[in-house]
Each structure stands twice: as C-alpha cells, then as structure tokens.
Design a protein around this motif. Structure first.
Motif, PDB file in Angstrom:
ATOM      1  N   MET A 121      36.994  48.330  32.666  1.00 20.74           N
ATOM      2  CA  MET A 121      36.466  49.043  33.822  1.00 20.74           C
ATOM      3  C   MET A 121      35.863  50.363  33.359  1.00 20.74           C
ATOM      4  SD  MET A 121      36.198  48.795  37.059  1.00 20.74           S
ATOM      5  CE  MET A 121      35.935  49.758  38.485  1.00 20.74           C
ATOM      6  N   ALA A 122      34.692  50.652  33.853  1.00 20.68           N
ATOM      7  CA  ALA A 122      33.986  51.873  33.466  1.00 20.68           C
ATOM      8  C   ALA A 122      34.562  53.082  34.200  1.00 20.68           C
ATOM      9  CB  ALA A 122      32.509  51.741  33.787  1.00 20.68           C
ATOM     10  N   GLY A 123      34.591  54.212  33.493  1.00 15.67           N
ATOM     11  CA  GLY A 123      35.011  55.458  34.113  1.00 15.67           C
ATOM     12  C   GLY A 123      33.917  56.005  35.009  1.00 15.67           C
ATOM     13  N   VAL A 124      34.270  56.990  35.802  1.00 12.81           N
ATOM     14  CA  VAL A 124      33.321  57.578  36.748  1.00 12.81           C
ATOM     15  C   VAL A 124      32.105  58.143  36.024  1.00 12.81           C
ATOM     16  CG1 VAL A 124      33.006  59.404  38.465  1.00 12.81           C
ATOM     17  CG2 VAL A 124      35.103  58.054  38.467  1.00 12.81           C
ATOM     18  N   SER A 125      32.312  58.801  34.890  1.00 19.16           N
ATOM     19  CA  SER A 125      31.164  59.385  34.180  1.00 19.16           C
ATOM     20  C   SER A 125      30.203  58.303  33.701  1.00 19.16           C
ATOM     21  CB  SER A 125      31.622  60.246  33.007  1.00 19.16           C
ATOM     22  OG  SER A 125      32.197  59.457  31.991  1.00 19.16           O
ATOM     23  N   HIS A 126      30.726  57.148  33.299  1.00 17.57           N
ATOM     24  CA  HIS A 126      29.854  56.049  32.876  1.00 17.57           C
ATOM     25  C   HIS A 126      29.058  55.507  34.067  1.00 17.57           C
ATOM     26  CE1 HIS A 126      31.015  55.302  28.657  1.00 17.57           C
ATOM     27  NE2 HIS A 126      32.109  55.953  29.026  1.00 17.57           N
ATOM     28  N   LEU A 127      29.693  55.445  35.226  1.00 16.21           N
ATOM     29  CA  LEU A 127      29.002  54.957  36.422  1.00 16.21           C
ATOM     30  C   LEU A 127      27.906  55.925  36.862  1.00 16.21           C
ATOM     31  CD1 LEU A 127      32.046  53.611  38.461  1.00 16.21           C
ATOM     32  CD2 LEU A 127      30.409  52.302  37.094  1.00 16.21           C
ATOM     33  N   VAL A 128      28.201  57.208  36.823  1.00 16.61           N
ATOM     34  CA  VAL A 128      27.207  58.218  37.188  1.00 16.61           C
ATOM     35  C   VAL A 128      26.042  58.186  36.205  1.00 16.61           C
ATOM     36  CG1 VAL A 128      26.787  60.708  37.390  1.00 16.61           C
ATOM     37  CG2 VAL A 128      28.841  59.695  38.401  1.00 16.61           C
ATOM     38  N   ARG A 129      26.349  58.106  34.923  1.00 12.07           N
ATOM     39  CA  ARG A 129      25.286  58.068  33.913  1.00 12.07           C
ATOM     40  C   ARG A 129      24.453  56.797  34.037  1.00 12.07           C
ATOM     41  NH1 ARG A 129      28.511  58.965  28.661  1.00 12.07           N
ATOM     42  NH2 ARG A 129      26.550  58.337  27.721  1.00 12.07           N
ATOM     43  N   ALA A 130      25.080  55.661  34.341  1.00  9.82           N
ATOM     44  CA  ALA A 130      24.340  54.412  34.520  1.00  9.82           C
ATOM     45  C   ALA A 130      23.409  54.508  35.729  1.00  9.82           C
ATOM     46  CB  ALA A 130      25.307  53.240  34.672  1.00  9.82           C
ATOM     47  N   THR A 131      23.893  55.098  36.820  1.00 11.57           N
ATOM     48  CA  THR A 131      23.073  55.270  38.022  1.00 11.57           C
ATOM     49  C   THR A 131      21.878  56.172  37.730  1.00 11.57           C
ATOM     50  OG1 THR A 131      25.053  55.013  39.395  1.00 11.57           O
ATOM     51  CG2 THR A 131      23.116  55.982  40.446  1.00 11.57           C
ATOM     52  N   LEU A 132      22.121  57.288  37.065  1.00 14.10           N
ATOM     53  CA  LEU A 132      21.042  58.207  36.719  1.00 14.10           C
ATOM     54  C   LEU A 132      20.047  57.557  35.759  1.00 14.10           C
ATOM     55  CD1 LEU A 132      19.743  60.992  36.835  1.00 14.10           C
ATOM     56  CD2 LEU A 132      21.329  61.723  35.040  1.00 14.10           C
ATOM     57  N   GLY A 133      20.556  56.807  34.787  1.00 15.47           N
ATOM     58  CA  GLY A 133      19.670  56.118  33.851  1.00 15.47           C
ATOM     59  C   GLY A 133      18.763  55.128  34.556  1.00 15.47           C
ATOM     60  N   GLY A 134      19.312  54.383  35.509  1.00 19.38           N
ATOM     61  CA  GLY A 134      18.497  53.446  36.283  1.00 19.38           C
ATOM     62  C   GLY A 134      17.436  54.164  37.097  1.00 19.38           C
ATOM     63  N   ALA A 135      17.813  55.285  37.685  1.00 23.66           N
ATOM     64  CA  ALA A 135      16.853  56.065  38.480  1.00 23.66           C
ATOM     65  C   ALA A 135      15.722  56.598  37.599  1.00 23.66           C
ATOM     66  CB  ALA A 135      17.575  57.213  39.186  1.00 23.66           C
TER      67      ALA A 135
END
Length: 98
Positions: free
Chosen positions: A1-15
């Motif tokens: 399971m990904a940590g919150v920072s990984h999820l935020v970074r993945a969202t920003l990277g997609g954007a």
C-alpha cells in the motif's frame, strides 16, 4: 500500500503530464496556444516554441515528482485521477476560451 506522499506525488505527476500534452502537441504543430506566460496569463496566445518549452518543463517536473514513487494499484489510481482531472479541467477551460 502506498503512503500518502506517494499518492500525492502520483496525482501531481499525472496532472503535470496531462498539462504537458496539449502544449507539446500545439507547439510541435506550429500553433500558438495559451500558456501562463501569455498576456493575459492562460488566455492570450504564446508562440509555438514557448509551448514546446512549457511542455518540456511540465514533463521534466513530472519525472522528478514521480521519481521513486512506488508502482502499485493505489498510485496508479492516483496518477490516473490527477491526469484525468487535469485533462477535464483544461478541456473545459480551453473550450470556454476558444
């Protein structure tokens, strides 16, 4: 399971990658397109080379943000949400302007 920072970074990277696409396509095609550097920002048109440069900066920023992000279902969903959300927002914004 990904940590919150990984999820935020993945969202920003997609954007960031979603934002790179229209600027790159318009710039490479030789068409002017709005950038934050136009007058007024985001509404006026920038030269094709400015769009290529802006696209490249967005793609490089995405690569830096995504560096070291774990690849799992959670980050894949976050990346897709960031990319899709940005694409929809940009299509509505640019559709209303042009």
């Amino acid at each position: 399971m990904a940590g919150v920072s990984h999820l935020v970074r993945a969202t920003l990277g997609g954007a960031l990658l979603a934002n790179a696409i229209p600027h790159g396509i318009n710039g490479i095609s030789g068409r002017s397109f709005p950038t934050p550097f136009a007058a007024p920002p985001g509404v006026g048109l920038s030269a094709p080379w400015v769009n290529v440069a802006w696209s490249s900066l967005n793609a490089m920023a995405a690569a830096l943000v995504l560096r070291g992000v774990r690849r799992d279902l959670g980050t894949g969903i976050a990346f897709t949400a960031g990319a899709t959300g940005t694409a929809v927002a940009l299509s509505r914004f640019f559709g209303a302007e042009h």
